[in-house]
Design a protein around this motif. Structure first.
Motif, PDB file in Angstrom:
ATOM      1  N   PHE A   1       4.327   4.453  -6.193  1.00  0.00           N
ATOM      2  CA  PHE A   1       4.196   3.366  -6.968  1.00  0.00           C
ATOM      3  C   PHE A   1       5.473   3.224  -7.951  1.00  0.00           C
ATOM      4  CE2 PHE A   1       2.790   1.235 -11.089  1.00  0.00           C
ATOM      5  CZ  PHE A   1       2.381   0.288 -10.611  1.00  0.00           C
ATOM      6  N   GLU A   2       6.133   2.236  -7.965  1.00  0.00           N
ATOM      7  CA  GLU A   2       7.490   2.158  -8.622  1.00  0.00           C
ATOM      8  C   GLU A   2       8.270   3.468  -8.724  1.00  0.00           C
ATOM      9  OE1 GLU A   2       5.911  -1.277 -11.476  1.00  0.00           O
ATOM     10  OE2 GLU A   2       6.300   0.812 -12.622  1.00  0.00           O
ATOM     11  N   GLY A   3       8.537   4.006  -7.489  1.00  0.00           N
ATOM     12  CA  GLY A   3       9.175   5.301  -7.305  1.00  0.00           C
ATOM     13  C   GLY A   3       8.319   6.571  -7.768  1.00  0.00           C
ATOM     14  N   THR A   4       7.052   6.515  -8.092  1.00  0.00           N
ATOM     15  CA  THR A   4       6.343   7.708  -8.513  1.00  0.00           C
ATOM     16  C   THR A   4       5.228   7.769  -7.402  1.00  0.00           C
ATOM     17  OG1 THR A   4       6.628   7.280 -10.641  1.00  0.00           O
ATOM     18  CG2 THR A   4       4.662   8.633 -10.268  1.00  0.00           C
ATOM     19  N   HIS A   5       5.191   9.158  -7.130  1.00  0.00           N
ATOM     20  CA  HIS A   5       4.168   9.846  -6.092  1.00  0.00           C
ATOM     21  C   HIS A   5       2.656   9.547  -6.853  1.00  0.00           C
ATOM     22  CE1 HIS A   5       2.079  13.208  -3.824  1.00  0.00           C
ATOM     23  NE2 HIS A   5       1.930  12.077  -3.366  1.00  0.00           N
ATOM     24  N   ALA A   6       1.953   8.706  -6.412  1.00  0.00           N
ATOM     25  CA  ALA A   6       0.772   8.265  -7.056  1.00  0.00           C
ATOM     26  C   ALA A   6      -0.466   8.109  -6.173  1.00  0.00           C
ATOM     27  CB  ALA A   6       0.805   6.811  -7.602  1.00  0.00           C
TER      28      ALA A   6
END
Length: 121
Positions: free
Chosen positions: A73-78
């Motif tokens: 999500f927006e470059g973040t592991h989520a």
């Protein structure tokens, strides 16, 4: 992850479009004895999904998750976690949580990145 969010139904904000989530399928149990009345139709059930402890702590609810998906999500592991809405049975609540805690502090508290209510299919 975006596909799962988009497949959960129409946003609760009242927006409407032609894309609708599939309806819940119904299944009846076969009648094994002729002397028994037909069994009622019941919704198909799926096994409970496991939410990592730190993700659940970050959400702040112990409710069984309807769905969980790992992604970016927006470059973040989520993680995307979908739960029943707390006050409105016609909605679900989607939570996007930073997954960093799963490896770094599994018993800690994950960071909430986004939450939104959607119409329940």
């Amino acid at each position: 992850m975006e596909a799962l969010l988009n497949s959960t139904g129409t946003p609760a904000s009242g927006e409407s479009d032609d894309k609708r989530a599939p309806s819940v399928e119904m299944q009846s149990t076969p009648d094994t004895e002729s002397s028994m009345p037909p069994s009622p139709k019941t919704p198909l059930r799926t096994p409970a999904v496991t939410v990592p402890t730190c993700i659940q702590q970050g959400i702040g609810r112990r409710t069984a998750a309807l769905a969980i998906e790992e992604g970016t999500f927006e470059g973040t592991h989520a993680y995307l976690v979908v739960l029943p809405h707390q006050t409105d049975a016609t909605l679900v609540q989607a939570y996007v949580m930073d997954a960093g805690c799963v490896d770094s502090d599994p018993t800690g508290t994950g960071k909430l990145l986004l939450t939104h209510a959607y119409a329940r299919p």
